[in-house]
Design a protein around this motif. Structure first.
Motif, PDB file in Angstrom:
ATOM      1  N   LYS B  50      -8.137  14.030 -12.677  1.00  0.00           N
ATOM      2  CA  LYS B  50      -8.623  14.470 -13.448  1.00  0.00           C
ATOM      3  C   LYS B  50      -7.505  16.002 -13.550  1.00  0.00           C
ATOM      4  O   LYS B  50      -7.117  16.368 -15.202  1.00  0.00           O
ATOM      5  CB  LYS B  50      -9.505  14.869 -14.218  1.00  0.00           C
ATOM      6  CG  LYS B  50     -10.077  13.085 -14.888  1.00  0.00           C
ATOM      7  CD  LYS B  50     -11.503  13.295 -16.151  1.00  0.00           C
ATOM      8  CE  LYS B  50     -12.889  13.558 -15.142  1.00  0.00           C
ATOM      9  NZ  LYS B  50     -13.520  13.718 -16.275  1.00  0.00           N
ATOM     10  N   LEU B  59      -5.707   8.481 -15.020  1.00  0.00           N
ATOM     11  CA  LEU B  59      -6.053   9.132 -15.827  1.00  0.00           C
ATOM     12  C   LEU B  59      -7.563   8.796 -16.700  1.00  0.00           C
ATOM     13  O   LEU B  59      -8.238   8.630 -16.639  1.00  0.00           O
ATOM     14  CB  LEU B  59      -5.525  10.496 -17.235  1.00  0.00           C
ATOM     15  CG  LEU B  59      -5.001  11.715 -16.869  1.00  0.00           C
ATOM     16  CD1 LEU B  59      -3.929  11.974 -17.706  1.00  0.00           C
ATOM     17  CD2 LEU B  59      -5.852  12.847 -15.764  1.00  0.00           C
ATOM     18  N   GLN B  60      -6.712   7.516 -17.528  1.00  0.00           N
ATOM     19  CA  GLN B  60      -7.964   6.608 -18.253  1.00  0.00           C
ATOM     20  C   GLN B  60      -9.121   5.980 -16.757  1.00  0.00           C
ATOM     21  O   GLN B  60     -10.239   5.707 -17.482  1.00  0.00           O
ATOM     22  CB  GLN B  60      -7.426   5.469 -18.351  1.00  0.00           C
ATOM     23  CG  GLN B  60      -8.474   4.783 -19.890  1.00  0.00           C
ATOM     24  CD  GLN B  60      -9.529   3.426 -18.954  1.00  0.00           C
ATOM     25  OE1 GLN B  60      -8.226   3.012 -18.305  1.00  0.00           O
ATOM     26  NE2 GLN B  60     -10.161   2.945 -19.202  1.00  0.00           N
ATOM     27  N   GLU B  63     -10.997   8.641 -15.724  1.00  0.00           N
ATOM     28  CA  GLU B  63     -11.784   8.265 -16.720  1.00  0.00           C
ATOM     29  C   GLU B  63     -13.892   8.153 -16.630  1.00  0.00           C
ATOM     30  O   GLU B  63     -14.855   8.476 -16.503  1.00  0.00           O
ATOM     31  CB  GLU B  63     -11.640   8.586 -18.591  1.00  0.00           C
ATOM     32  CG  GLU B  63     -12.658   8.947 -19.191  1.00  0.00           C
ATOM     33  CD  GLU B  63     -13.039  10.735 -19.369  1.00  0.00           C
ATOM     34  OE1 GLU B  63     -12.611  11.145 -18.523  1.00  0.00           O
ATOM     35  OE2 GLU B  63     -14.045  10.807 -20.216  1.00  0.00           O
ATOM     36  N   THR B  64     -13.301   6.359 -16.559  1.00  0.00           N
ATOM     37  CA  THR B  64     -13.940   5.232 -16.495  1.00  0.00           C
ATOM     38  C   THR B  64     -14.957   5.425 -15.032  1.00  0.00           C
ATOM     39  O   THR B  64     -16.304   5.553 -15.150  1.00  0.00           O
ATOM     40  CB  THR B  64     -13.326   3.746 -16.093  1.00  0.00           C
ATOM     41  OG1 THR B  64     -12.867   4.417 -17.922  1.00  0.00           O
ATOM     42  CG2 THR B  64     -14.136   2.955 -15.689  1.00  0.00           C
ATOM     43  N   ASN B  67     -16.985   8.485 -15.789  1.00  0.00           N
ATOM     44  CA  ASN B  67     -18.133   8.187 -16.796  1.00  0.00           C
ATOM     45  C   ASN B  67     -18.931   7.033 -16.268  1.00  0.00           C
ATOM     46  O   ASN B  67     -20.651   7.399 -16.070  1.00  0.00           O
ATOM     47  CB  ASN B  67     -17.689   7.272 -17.779  1.00  0.00           C
ATOM     48  CG  ASN B  67     -17.172   8.380 -18.565  1.00  0.00           C
ATOM     49  OD1 ASN B  67     -17.669   9.742 -18.546  1.00  0.00           O
ATOM     50  ND2 ASN B  67     -16.319   8.334 -19.658  1.00  0.00           N
TER      51      ASN B  67
END
Lengths: 126, 173
Positions: B50, B59-60, B63-64, B67
Motif C-alpha cells: 500500500k 493495491l486492491q 487491501e483485501t 482486511n
C-alpha cells in the motif's frame, strides 16, 4: 322459545354473510378484465436465501422469477459484497459477518465479490 | 522464505525427520500462535504494498489481504480467549517470523518498477506454503474442534487469496 330465537338470528346472520360474500365477488369480477379472473392461483414473490460461506455464494446460480426477493447472508469469516459484474451497475456495499443484504430480482445478471474478485455467481430470471 | 516454510512442513511430516522424532506434535496453543503469526506477516506485506505500489489491482489485492487477515486474527484471538488458551511461541512461528523479516527488507528495498511483480510473486508463493502448512500440519495437529473449524475456514480464504494473487500475477506479466 329461546332456541327458536337463536335459530332465527343464526339464519339471518348466515343470510347476511352470503350476501356480503356475493357482493365482494361481484365487485372484483366487474373491476377486472375477464381473462385475469380466469387465472386460478395468484402467488406472491418468493424469498430465496443465498448463504456466503467458505468463500462461495451458495448456491452460486440462483434461479428466480422476476420480482422474487434474494437475501444474501454472510456466514463467512470475512466481509464480502455482491456487485453486478459487467459494469458495476449496482453493489450491496460491504456485507459484514453475520449481516444480510436483500435485493429484488429484475433481470438475469452475473455478479461477483468486488473484494475477492474470483468469487462469482449468477442470477437467472426465468 | 517460502521454500523454508514448505521444507519445514515436509520435514515435520516426514517420520524420519529429526523434528518429527523430537517434536511429534504441536499443542493447540502453538497452533494458535502460528496462525496469528502467519496472518500478521501477510498484513506486514500488504502495508508495504500500500505504501509502494501505484497499480490498481495490486493495491486492491493488498487491501483485501490486510482486511481479511486482520478479521481472521481477531476471530482467532476471540476464540483462544474463549477457550482459555494462551498462544505459545514455538519453532515454526520463529522460523516464519525470521524468514518474513528477510522478505520484508527485500521488498522495501526494491525500486518501484520492480516492486509489484516481486510482491505478487511472493504472495503466490507465501499462500501456497501457508495453505500446505494449514492443511497438512495445523489442522491435523489441532485438538479443539472450534479451532479446527476456524482453520478450515481460513483454508478456504487462503485458497481464494491464492486464486486472486494468480489472477493479478497474470495481469502483470
Amino acid at each position: 322459545m329461546r332456541i327458536d330465537v337463536l335459530k332465527k338470528y343464526s339464519l339471518l346472520y348466515c343470510l347476511f354473510c352470503l350476501l356480503a360474500i356475493g357482493s365482494c365477488n361481484t365487485t372484483q369480477e366487474s373491476d377486472l378484465p375477464k381473462e385475469e379472473t380466469e387465472v386460478p392461483v395468484v402467488t406472491g414473490p418468493k424469498r430465496v436465501k443465498v448463504y456466503i460461506k467458505q468463500m462461495k455464494y451458495q448456491p452460486a446460480v440462483i434461479e428466480v422469477n422476476k420480482g422474487d426477493v434474494i437475501v444474501f447472508i454472510n456466514k463467512d469469516i470475512v466481509v464480502h459484497d455482491v456487485t453486478e459484474e459487467a459494469t458495476k451497475a449496482w453493489t450491496s456495499g460491504p456485507i459484514q459477518i453475520n449481516d444480510t443484504w436483500t435485493m429484488v430480482a429484475k433481470e438475469s445478471v452475473n455478479f461477483y465479490c468486488s473484494i475477492h474478485v474470483v468469487m462469482k455467481g449468477k442470477i437467472i430470471v426465468k | 522464505m517460502l521454500t523454508a516454510l514448505t521444507m519445514f512442513v515436509v520435514q515435520f511430516m516426514s517420520p524420519n525427520s529429526l523434528y518429527a522424532q523430537e517434536n511429534p506434535s504441536l499443542s493447540d496453543a502453538e497452533v494458535a500462535h502460528i496462525a496469528v503469526v502467519a496472518n500478521q506477516i501477510d498484513i506486514y506485506y500488504a502495508a508495504i504494498a500500500k505504501d509502494k505500489s501505484k497499480n490498481k489491482d495490486v493495491l486492491q489485492f493488498a487491501e483485501t489481504m490486510a482486511n481479511d487477515h486482520t478479521a481472521v486474527m481477531a476471530q482467532a484471538k476471540e476464540l483462544v480467549t474463549k477457550l482459555g488458551v494462551t498462544p505459545k511461541d514455538n519453532a515454526v512461528s520463529q522460523k516464519l517470523l525470521s524468514d518474513a523479516e528477510k522478505t520484508r527488507i527485500s521488498l522495501k528495498s526494491l525500486p518501484a518498477a520492480k516492486f509489484d511483480k516481486a510482491y505478487i510473486d511472493n504472495e503466490v508463493g507465501y499462500h501456497k506454503a501457508v495453505i500446505a502448512a494449514v492443511r497438512d500440519l495445523l489442522i491435523p495437529e489441532t485438538e479443539n474442534q472450534e479451532l479446527k473449524e476456524l482453520l478450515e475456514g481460513v483454508l478456504s480464504a487462503l485458497d481464494i487469496h491464492l486464486e486472486h494473487a494468480l489472477m493479478v500475477q497474470k495481469k502483470l506479466s
